[in-house]
Design an enzyme around this catalytic site. Structure first.
Site, PDB file in Angstrom:
ATOM      1  N   TYR A 277      -3.543  -6.613  12.462  1.00 61.35           N
ATOM      2  CA  TYR A 277      -3.494  -5.278  13.054  1.00 61.35           C
ATOM      3  C   TYR A 277      -4.050  -5.402  14.464  1.00 61.35           C
ATOM      4  O   TYR A 277      -4.003  -6.456  15.074  1.00 61.35           O
ATOM      5  CB  TYR A 277      -4.304  -4.319  12.156  1.00 61.35           C
ATOM      6  CG  TYR A 277      -3.863  -2.889  12.272  1.00 61.35           C
ATOM      7  CD1 TYR A 277      -2.554  -2.506  11.984  1.00 61.35           C
ATOM      8  CD2 TYR A 277      -4.768  -1.904  12.654  1.00 61.35           C
ATOM      9  CE1 TYR A 277      -2.155  -1.185  12.091  1.00 61.35           C
ATOM     10  CE2 TYR A 277      -4.372  -0.572  12.753  1.00 61.35           C
ATOM     11  CZ  TYR A 277      -3.071  -0.223  12.480  1.00 61.35           C
ATOM     12  OH  TYR A 277      -2.676   1.085  12.591  1.00 61.35           O
TER      13      TYR A 277
ATOM     14  N   LYS B 246      18.661  -0.172  -8.379  1.00 60.19           N
ATOM     15  CA  LYS B 246      19.497  -0.953  -7.457  1.00 60.19           C
ATOM     16  C   LYS B 246      18.625  -1.888  -6.614  1.00 60.19           C
ATOM     17  O   LYS B 246      18.939  -3.076  -6.445  1.00 60.19           O
ATOM     18  CB  LYS B 246      20.243   0.013  -6.539  1.00 60.19           C
ATOM     19  CG  LYS B 246      21.326  -0.632  -5.732  1.00 60.19           C
ATOM     20  CD  LYS B 246      22.598  -0.620  -6.518  1.00 60.19           C
ATOM     21  CE  LYS B 246      23.731  -1.279  -5.763  1.00 60.19           C
ATOM     22  NZ  LYS B 246      24.983  -1.098  -6.487  1.00 60.19           N
TER      23      LYS B 246
END
Lengths: 385, 385
Positions: free
Chosen positions: B25, B80
């Protein structure tokens, strides 16, 4: 560390046979769909919605880099999502929008909202960020939280609560001077007003001290002038610094001087939070301040949003809060402050380490209690029943 | 299996110290952002974009359930995404849009596209799905693939290639009758035309056989009538079945009868793909057909999209294809067919198992080769250099 990205979407069930396939996908999944179709709240039980936060940006105000666009912002959003997961087990996914238009951003977030249990707005420039957040809060039934505003405000207040314990002053008695009234500056000001601070003065480099009577073309400045500076002081930032108990910088490097610090009241508290270069460097300020904090990890008292947003969302998700309201943010600030035991409080330790597991746990608990009390929790988690 | 959702977002790097934090970060991430800002293609190297697919729906045509809305569609989209990961290591994330408007869906996908390396459209009702896919293909520089159309068409062709080997007929010689010209029916028809089939007749329950000379208010029907039925046959479905070599059903249950089968040419091939109830039940058809396939897992020869989309996207992502074009889909169909060795081909084994690891591997290879040949690959993967 960034090669190939910092996130991966994993499966919580595996598919090794035709039978598995018929359960997780068609035809078995149809039963789950119809249950949610009949009762949309069941989405929290049977889908990722219960634990999923969108980290939404348009890439206009990324760190100190400015408007670098949505694709270049992605490494930061992935980093944020990574912290959500590592700190609080939240499944966060980056959504980097290819538009800067306020209405379009609002529209986009509303369209993608069904999958998510919360929305974390990130690095969207001011003043668009205000309207985007306000509108989304009103128009969605899941929490919407602009971390640059409220995450920062919560951590700032946590640090201030503990700093005041050290100097023996009360929120209701102090004079606080702000430099910078962008997204974070305004949110911090509102947080202090909500926490009982009455004497706040704000200044910017361009217009100086904001005061009643003046007319500002920027509506945020107008609001600020009308809600702060009760004595109607005018002038520049150094004029405001006289007798101030607390300075909070959310502006840029080298905004205040040693002279300004000398003019402050006894036991000055200085939160120079500009990143990466604070309003005054800690080594310069040291002889003249009692408590000093920055946004940097290489000095003591890092006021880091990582202390706030993971626990806040953990709490909001766990009680299925419809919003993150003022009471929940306030509870989060006091919870963070409480992690540092009174006997360990010192000028160089006003906030806990971001790696202290107590932080998320206490913030979560405070947020859930506040959500239940203010009736924005859809469920009461088992450990609060 | 669905409790709490079927997906989780995991981190590929862990954060255990201040130093880790400063790398993944701020401030470390800024360098990565600027590299992408200067060269957006670097997003494929340093972010999740290289391996991420959005599974996008508006919830209007979910399985056989119809228009159940975006939230109720989520379990299917998660399923999916799960198959994308389990079969081909693709990081897919569900995007369930809270709008049914064609323009709004197009707009939403364009806005969220920066994070993704590909877009899989799913369960969007016809005819909107055609325009949405066409427009997104033109307006985005990443592959856009409507699985209900093309995934189905690829698997159908794979099955037909092998079925024709068994009966000793050629694509260019056969007469094919379609029942149902929705999204999948049209895509299958186009795929067969591209594969060299010249004699196709389509029929629907409402208007019967589509033929030149008639005028249809539905533009899809009009297109169909103008591009098929070279002999200009009129009437109802049973009239088309006379001397047909192949029947392909993408309509609904009990559309054809034993009488229809008796009217077909020698060695009839019947793909009754309506889900969950096929156009004729296999046990009823058995005495009158040579090769029978359905969409169901409880009969032989399941024509399942899971055979196609994981490998197609694996290939497209690996060569950073800008589109999934006809050549890539054709290559995928032949690749799937090739997995069943000629000596193992039989009336009850025209397609491989969805759990055969060879499927994704061969489809990927075929897709990459076709992408390179048609110059839509941005890079050549190491194993193709």
């Amino acid at each position: 560390m960034h090669q190939g990205g910092k996130l991966t979407v994993n499966t919580r069930v595996s598919v090794n046979s035709r039978e598995d396939l018929s359960h997780v996908y068609t035809p078995g999944v149809a039963r789950v769909c119809m249950a949610i179709h009949e009762d949309p709240d069941k989405a929290f039980a049977y889908t990722v919605k219960s634990n999923t936060v969108a980290v939404v940006t348009d890439g206009t105000a990324v760190l100190g880099l400015g408007d670098i666009g949505p694709v270049a912002a992605l490494p930061v959003m992935e980093g944020k999502a990574l912290l959500f997961k590592e700190m609080a087990g939240v499944d966060a996914f980056p959504i980097c929008l290819n538009t800067k238009d306020t209405e379009e951003i609002i529209q986009a977030v509303k369209w993608i909202a069904p999958v998510f249990g919360g929305i974390n707005l990130e690095d969207i420039s001011s003043p668009r960020c205000f309207e985007i957040e306000e509108r989304l809060k009103r128009e969605l039934d899941i929490p919407v939280f602009h971390d640059d505003q409220h995450g920062t405000a919560v951590v700032m207040l946590a640090g201030l609560i503990n700093a005041l314990k050290i100097v023996g002053k009360k929120l209701s008695d102090i004079k606080v001077v702000f430099s910078g009234i962008g997204a974070a500056g305004v949110a911090c000001t509102k947080m202090l007003l909500a926490a009982g601070v009455t004497h706040i003065i704000g200044a910017t480099r361009s217009v100086g001290i904001l005061h009643r009577g003046a007319t500002y073309s920027n509506p945020v400045m107008q609001w600020y002038a009308e809600h702060t500076n009760p004595e109607g002081i005018t002038g520049k930032l150094p004029d405001a610094m006289k007798d101030a108990d607390v300075f909070i910088g959310l502006s840029g490097p080298n905004v205040i001087t040693v002279e300004d610090l000398k003019n402050m009241a006894a036991d000055p508290i200085v939160f120079a939070m500009a990143n990466p270069n604070p309003e005054i460097m800690p080594e310069v300020a040291a002889p003249y301040v009692r408590v000093m904090a920055t946004g940097r990890s290489d000095y003591p008292n890092q006021l880091n949003n990582v202390l706030s947003f993971p626990g806040i969302f953990r709490g909001a998700l766990d009680c299925r809060a419809t919003v993150i309201n003022e009471e929940m943010k306030m509870a989060a600030a006091y919870a963070i402050a409480s992690v540092v035991p009174e006997e360990e409080l010192s000028e160089s330790r006003i906030v806990p380490s971001v790696f202290d597991k107590q932080v998320v746990e206490r913030v979560r608990a405070g947020v859930i209690r506040a959500a239940i009390e203010t009736k924005v929790a859809r469920i009461v988690p088992a450990d609060f029943a």
